[in-house]
Structures are given as C-alpha cells and as structure tokens.
Design a protein around this motif. Structure first.
Motif, PDB file in Angstrom:
ATOM      1  N   ASN A   1       0.767  -1.353  -0.254  1.00  0.00           N
ATOM      2  CA  ASN A   1       0.179   0.263  -0.212  1.00  0.00           C
ATOM      3  C   ASN A   1       0.957   0.984   0.099  1.00  0.00           C
ATOM      4  OD1 ASN A   1      -2.177  -2.060   0.128  1.00  0.00           O
ATOM      5  ND2 ASN A   1      -2.677  -0.836   2.659  1.00  0.00           N
ATOM      6  N   ASN A   2       1.740   0.926   0.923  1.00  0.00           N
ATOM      7  CA  ASN A   2       2.934   2.258   0.773  1.00  0.00           C
ATOM      8  C   ASN A   2       3.814   2.891  -0.200  1.00  0.00           C
ATOM      9  OD1 ASN A   2       2.206   4.559   3.758  1.00  0.00           O
ATOM     10  ND2 ASN A   2       2.075   2.006   3.938  1.00  0.00           N
ATOM     11  N   LEU A   3       4.036   1.330  -0.176  1.00  0.00           N
ATOM     12  CA  LEU A   3       4.939   1.648  -2.192  1.00  0.00           C
ATOM     13  C   LEU A   3       3.484   2.632  -3.093  1.00  0.00           C
ATOM     14  CD1 LEU A   3       6.740  -2.020  -2.458  1.00  0.00           C
ATOM     15  CD2 LEU A   3       8.025   0.760  -2.238  1.00  0.00           C
ATOM     16  N   ASN A   4       2.711   2.028  -3.337  1.00  0.00           N
ATOM     17  CA  ASN A   4       1.844   2.886  -4.218  1.00  0.00           C
ATOM     18  C   ASN A   4       1.786   4.041  -3.515  1.00  0.00           C
ATOM     19  OD1 ASN A   4      -0.449   2.718  -6.068  1.00  0.00           O
ATOM     20  ND2 ASN A   4      -1.442   3.626  -4.250  1.00  0.00           N
ATOM     21  N   TYR A   5       1.696   4.742  -2.097  1.00  0.00           N
ATOM     22  CA  TYR A   5       1.379   5.633  -1.651  1.00  0.00           C
ATOM     23  C   TYR A   5       2.379   6.801  -2.440  1.00  0.00           C
ATOM     24  CZ  TYR A   5       1.096   9.414   1.853  1.00  0.00           C
ATOM     25  OH  TYR A   5       0.530  11.152   2.049  1.00  0.00           O
ATOM     26  N   TYR A   6       3.763   6.374  -1.959  1.00  0.00           N
ATOM     27  CA  TYR A   6       4.842   7.390  -2.307  1.00  0.00           C
ATOM     28  C   TYR A   6       5.233   7.438  -3.688  1.00  0.00           C
ATOM     29  CZ  TYR A   6       6.178   8.013   2.739  1.00  0.00           C
ATOM     30  OH  TYR A   6       5.981   8.136   4.155  1.00  0.00           O
ATOM     31  N   ASN A   7       4.467   6.724  -4.409  1.00  0.00           N
ATOM     32  CA  ASN A   7       4.460   6.091  -5.700  1.00  0.00           C
ATOM     33  C   ASN A   7       6.392   6.095  -6.364  1.00  0.00           C
ATOM     34  OD1 ASN A   7       4.329   6.284  -9.018  1.00  0.00           O
ATOM     35  ND2 ASN A   7       5.443   8.519  -8.913  1.00  0.00           N
ATOM     36  N   SER A   8       6.827   4.388  -5.960  1.00  0.00           N
ATOM     37  CA  SER A   8       7.998   4.258  -5.207  1.00  0.00           C
ATOM     38  C   SER A   8       8.304   3.068  -6.525  1.00  0.00           C
ATOM     39  CB  SER A   8       8.444   3.128  -3.895  1.00  0.00           C
ATOM     40  OG  SER A   8       9.636   2.802  -4.375  1.00  0.00           O
ATOM     41  N   LYS A   9       9.763   2.907  -6.439  1.00  0.00           N
ATOM     42  CA  LYS A   9      10.060   1.985  -7.934  1.00  0.00           C
ATOM     43  C   LYS A   9      11.142   0.802  -6.900  1.00  0.00           C
ATOM     44  CE  LYS A   9      11.082   5.397 -11.594  1.00  0.00           C
ATOM     45  NZ  LYS A   9      11.280   6.564 -12.350  1.00  0.00           N
ATOM     46  N   ILE A  10      10.630   1.040  -5.860  1.00  0.00           N
ATOM     47  CA  ILE A  10      11.506  -0.210  -5.314  1.00  0.00           C
ATOM     48  C   ILE A  10      10.371  -1.358  -5.794  1.00  0.00           C
ATOM     49  CG2 ILE A  10      11.262  -1.405  -3.037  1.00  0.00           C
ATOM     50  CD1 ILE A  10      11.964   1.638  -2.154  1.00  0.00           C
ATOM     51  N   ILE A  11      10.896  -2.455  -6.225  1.00  0.00           N
ATOM     52  CA  ILE A  11      10.722  -3.678  -5.805  1.00  0.00           C
ATOM     53  C   ILE A  11       9.987  -4.567  -5.168  1.00  0.00           C
ATOM     54  CG2 ILE A  11      10.940  -6.220  -7.899  1.00  0.00           C
ATOM     55  CD1 ILE A  11      12.862  -4.313 -10.162  1.00  0.00           C
ATOM     56  N   PRO A  12       9.570  -4.782  -4.832  1.00  0.00           N
ATOM     57  CA  PRO A  12       8.524  -6.088  -3.472  1.00  0.00           C
ATOM     58  C   PRO A  12       8.801  -7.522  -4.213  1.00  0.00           C
ATOM     59  CG  PRO A  12       6.235  -5.227  -4.525  1.00  0.00           C
ATOM     60  CD  PRO A  12       7.577  -4.781  -5.187  1.00  0.00           C
ATOM     61  N   HIS A  13       9.624  -8.182  -2.820  1.00  0.00           N
ATOM     62  CA  HIS A  13       9.561  -9.499  -3.679  1.00  0.00           C
ATOM     63  C   HIS A  13       8.942 -10.312  -1.209  1.00  0.00           C
ATOM     64  CE1 HIS A  13      12.141  -8.903  -6.582  1.00  0.00           C
ATOM     65  NE2 HIS A  13      12.884  -7.861  -6.030  1.00  0.00           N
ATOM     66  N   THR A  14       9.091 -11.357  -1.641  1.00  0.00           N
ATOM     67  CA  THR A  14       8.712 -12.041  -0.506  1.00  0.00           C
ATOM     68  C   THR A  14       9.654 -13.270  -0.116  1.00  0.00           C
ATOM     69  OG1 THR A  14       7.124 -13.475  -1.714  1.00  0.00           O
ATOM     70  CG2 THR A  14       5.790 -11.638  -0.973  1.00  0.00           C
ATOM     71  N   ILE A  15       9.743 -13.570   1.107  1.00  0.00           N
ATOM     72  CA  ILE A  15      10.353 -15.027   1.217  1.00  0.00           C
ATOM     73  C   ILE A  15       8.496 -15.658   2.210  1.00  0.00           C
ATOM     74  CG2 ILE A  15      12.036 -15.914   3.088  1.00  0.00           C
ATOM     75  CD1 ILE A  15      14.124 -13.483   2.311  1.00  0.00           C
ATOM     76  N   GLN A  16       9.293 -17.570   2.158  1.00  0.00           N
ATOM     77  CA  GLN A  16       7.827 -17.762   2.891  1.00  0.00           C
ATOM     78  C   GLN A  16       8.806 -17.644   4.577  1.00  0.00           C
ATOM     79  OE1 GLN A  16       5.681 -19.873   1.564  1.00  0.00           O
ATOM     80  NE2 GLN A  16       5.586 -19.911   3.541  1.00  0.00           N
ATOM     81  N   ARG A  17       8.064 -17.419   5.273  1.00  0.00           N
ATOM     82  CA  ARG A  17       7.644 -17.625   6.634  1.00  0.00           C
ATOM     83  C   ARG A  17       8.468 -19.132   6.986  1.00  0.00           C
ATOM     84  NH1 ARG A  17       8.381 -14.525  11.568  1.00  0.00           N
ATOM     85  NH2 ARG A  17       7.578 -15.311  12.928  1.00  0.00           N
ATOM     86  N   HIS A  18       9.678 -19.529   8.062  1.00  0.00           N
ATOM     87  CA  HIS A  18       9.855 -20.288   8.140  1.00  0.00           C
ATOM     88  C   HIS A  18       9.315 -20.162   9.848  1.00  0.00           C
ATOM     89  CE1 HIS A  18      10.661 -22.876   4.509  1.00  0.00           C
ATOM     90  NE2 HIS A  18      11.127 -21.602   4.529  1.00  0.00           N
ATOM     91  N   GLY A  19       9.879 -21.513  10.738  1.00  0.00           N
ATOM     92  CA  GLY A  19       9.319 -21.814  11.789  1.00  0.00           C
ATOM     93  C   GLY A  19       8.525 -21.042  13.144  1.00  0.00           C
ATOM     94  N   SER A  20       8.497 -20.841  13.950  1.00  0.00           N
ATOM     95  CA  SER A  20       7.613 -20.343  14.880  1.00  0.00           C
ATOM     96  C   SER A  20       6.903 -18.814  14.119  1.00  0.00           C
ATOM     97  CB  SER A  20       8.322 -20.199  16.432  1.00  0.00           C
ATOM     98  OG  SER A  20       8.893 -21.154  16.658  1.00  0.00           O
TER      99      SER A  20
END
Length: 427
Positions: free
Chosen positions: A174-193
């Motif tokens: 949402n906030n990448l959009n708010y700032y009109n950012s060119k930063i590319i988002p990626h995710t990592i599968q969360r492991h553990g607790s």
C-alpha cells in the motif's frame, strides 16, 4: 547498482532473522544492504529488550551495511503507519531498488490483489467494512471480515488476512503505491515459529519466546536460537545493567502519568477514541501493574496491542492532529544508527541523491532545522523536508530515548542523553 532494503526490529536478532537476511540477499544479489529499524520502542507498543545502538551493532555484524532508525512516531503504531514510515525511509534514500519481507503465504500476487482493493477503496468493500465496524469489531478484525466477504470467502485470501506478516506485507505494498515508489517488492516464505508464539522451539524460535526466556533469567537456553554475536551483545548489555527492558519496567512512569490526568487531558491523543480515555483514567487507579491495567482496559473493540500503543501515545503526548501530518508527509530525515566500511561508501552516495537530511550527529539537529528554513527561500531547493515537521519528529525520538534510559538499572546510563552523546556505530 542493486540496493536491498529491509524493515526490521531485531528484538533481538535471532536465527529466523539471519535466514531472512541471507535469503533476501540470494533473491536480490545486492551490492549493498540497508535496514530501517525501530528505535528504543517497537511496533508491539513496548520498549525494545536492549537499546537501538546495541541492536544496530548486531545487525552490522550479521551483514547489514547501513542501519537507519525508523522515527518513533511511526515505530509504535499500527501496521499501516509502521509501513508508512518504514517505506518512507527506504524510498527517501533514493538508492534502494528492492525490498524483501517475510510472508506466511509468500504469494506476492495475492498480496497485491488485496492491496489493490484497499488502495482503490471499492464501494462494496467499504460498505462491508462499515457493517463490521458497526457490529463492534475492532478495525483490524472488521477489515479482515470485510476482505473475506469481498473475495467471496476465498480460502487463500482468508489465510492471508489472518496472518501478521502477510498483513504487514500488504501495508508495505500500500505504501509503495502511496510514495509512487519504484522499489520492487519480493517475499520470503516465513519458517519456524509464529511471530507471537511464546513457546520456545529451539533453533527457530520466535523473538517472543526468546525474550520470555531472557526475562526468566534463562539466557543460556537461547544459545542455539540466536547467532553468537547476538548472545554476546545481550549478555554484555545485561551485565552493564542496560537490559533486559520490558513494559512492566514502565509501571511507575505510566501509572503516574495516568493517575495525574483527567479525561479532557488525553481526548486529543492519537487512538484515544470511543471511551478509551475513560477506561485508562479509571482503571489506572485500580491497577497494581501494567499487565493488570492492560487486561482491564482491553475489550472486544480494543485489542491488547492497540491498548499498549495507545498507552504509549498518552505517555509521550502524541496528538491525533500531529499523526495526520506525519502520515501525510512521511519521515522528514534519515537518521543513521550505524554502518560498516562498505556502508560508508553507500552513505556518501545517499548524501548526494537524497532530498532529505542525513543525520549522523543528532546534537546538531537544530542547526539542520535552521538550514532547512534557509533552504526554503532558495529557488533551487536542496531538501524536500518540512522544517517544522522535521523538528517535531526528531524531538519525539529524543523523548523516547530519554524515557527509555530511565528503565536501565545502571543509573549512570540513565544520567545522560544517549542520543546526544552516543556516536554512530561503525564497524
């Protein structure tokens, strides 16, 4: 040049954080890695277990090149405000190219799909949100139910809106959009607790479980759950009387503030709505400690975490009208907590590229403020910072550090302004 940005708290830095950091580097192959980190108070509405400088030292030892502080006015708020400040800091470096965040689903397309609904505020969704709010649900729960219904009870969507890291990930988008950012988002599968899991599970235990053992004076049991450097720095700070810090250590400060207050004194404080002012004032006089107070103030409408954050807003006198400015204009400076030799090179690049002041010597904040005022009169402005908001935000950081230092057992550490004296951590 690839620059990886991470949003962290490292409270404390554990094996799960190391996995996230190393995995993020594999995804992006960065030339540099920077982190924006909560200061002495964290998003749960609590003080950090050890101070921001010690946590910065750990981060640099683990492979972060520069650590920036997330201003206090964002660090202790809801997921949306926390993300607004964090993304704002990364965006305003003007060098970060990628962000990687942990996610239970690790489904970036679904997260973007949900984010789009929240950004566009589709009428069907907003009507559902109003419906669930009228039923008495807290805003986070009302939003969850509205999204489930909007997506026709899609089981994958249901799982996403129930998980803390996915919810935070949506706010980052949402906030990448708010700032009109060119930063590319990626995710990592969360492991553990899970994030809030208080059960200790060995090597991949949650920060909550690790903190619990530390507060029970069982620090030796966390040896396999944290990197060697984390353990070393934790033991050092505890031996110096500078930790471990928790919310209960704020008992006298918070109850004193509340017991001297009247309802009208706190009605304009951020998040004090719908009778929360009355509950705080009344129950503060009947509570023996902070946990007792929180249990009494909490209700179906007000979640445990929401109450903790509101309590800190009262303590620091953070006003609702101030918050609206900070949400609209974002962070007004880049406060450097530490860097390594590699990070020093990137910092020099940031100083040339960023339109916001880089703070390495906080004691010079007022000179920077005057420079910002002078800059406003120039046709070719160097900075985009708004001087008055800059001054307000950094003063909150100082207040937070000064209150935090009162929680040390070591009275000498409590006797000086840490933000003014402590130097940037350099490795």
């Amino acid at each position: 040049m690839n620059v990886l940005g991470l949003i962290v708290e490292y409270n404390p830095f554990h094996n799960g954080h190391l996995y996230h950091l190393n995995s993020a580097k594999k995804i992006v192959s960065p030339d540099y890695t920077v982190a924006v980190m909560s200061g002495n108070f964290v998003q749960r509405g609590e003080p950090a277990i050890i101070n921001k400088f010690s946590r910065t030292e750990t981060a640099l030892n683990m492979g972060i090149d520069i650590v920036f502080e997330l201003p206090f006015v964002y660090a202790t708020q809801s997921a949306g405000t926390f993300a607004n400040g964090s993304i704002g800091v990364l965006e305003r470096t003007n060098v970060v190219t990628d962000i990687v965040f942990g996610s239970e689903s690790s489904n970036i397309e679904y997260l973007k799909k949900i984010s789009n609904v929240l950004i566009t505020q589709k009428k069907e969704y907003t009507n559902l949100l109003k419906y669930y709010l009228k039923k008495g649900l807290s805003f986070p729960n009302a939003r969850k139910e509205a999204l489930k219904k909007f997506f026709d009870n899609d089981t994958d969507i249901e799982k996403i809106v129930e998980k803390s890291n996915d919810i935070l990930g949506i706010e980052y988008l949402n906030n990448l959009n708010y700032y009109n950012s060119k930063i590319i988002p990626h995710t990592i599968q969360r492991h553990g607790s899970d994030y809030n899991d208080s059960e200790f599970k060995g090597k991949l235990s949650s920060a909550t479980a690790i903190r619990k053992l530390i507060f029970e004076n069982k620090i030796s049991k966390i040896e396999n759950s944290v990197p060697k450097k984390t353990l070393e720095i934790l033991k050092r700070e505890i031996s110096k009387g500078n930790g471990p810090i928790n919310l209960e250590k704020m008992r006298e400060i918070i109850l004193y503030k509340l017991r001297l207050s009247e309802r009208e004194d706190i009605t304009d404080i951020l998040d004090i709505k719908e009778g929360l002012d009355k509950r705080f004032i009344e129950y503060s006089k009947r509570s023996k400690d902070i946990n007792d107070l929180l249990k009494k103030v909490k209700s179906k409408r007000f979640t445990y975490t929401r109450v903790k954050r509101s309590m800190l807003n009262i303590l620091f006198d953070l006003k609702d009208y101030e918050y609206k400015k900070y949400a609209e204009y974002g962070p007004q400076y880049l406060r450097v907590l530490g860097f390594n030799k590699k990070g020093q090179k990137l910092l020099n690049i940031i100083k040339k590229k960023s339109k916001y002041p880089i703070i390495t010597t906080p004691s010079q904040y007022y000179q920077i403020y005057k420079k910002l005022i002078k800059d406003l009169k120039n046709e070719d402005k160097k900075y985009d910072s708004i001087p008055e908001i800059f001054l307000e935000q950094i003063k909150y950081d100082f207040k937070a550090s000064n209150i935090y230092s009162l929680l040390y057992q070591n009275k000498i550490s409590s006797s000086y302004e840490e933000d003014m004296i402590k130097k940037v951590i350099m490795l």
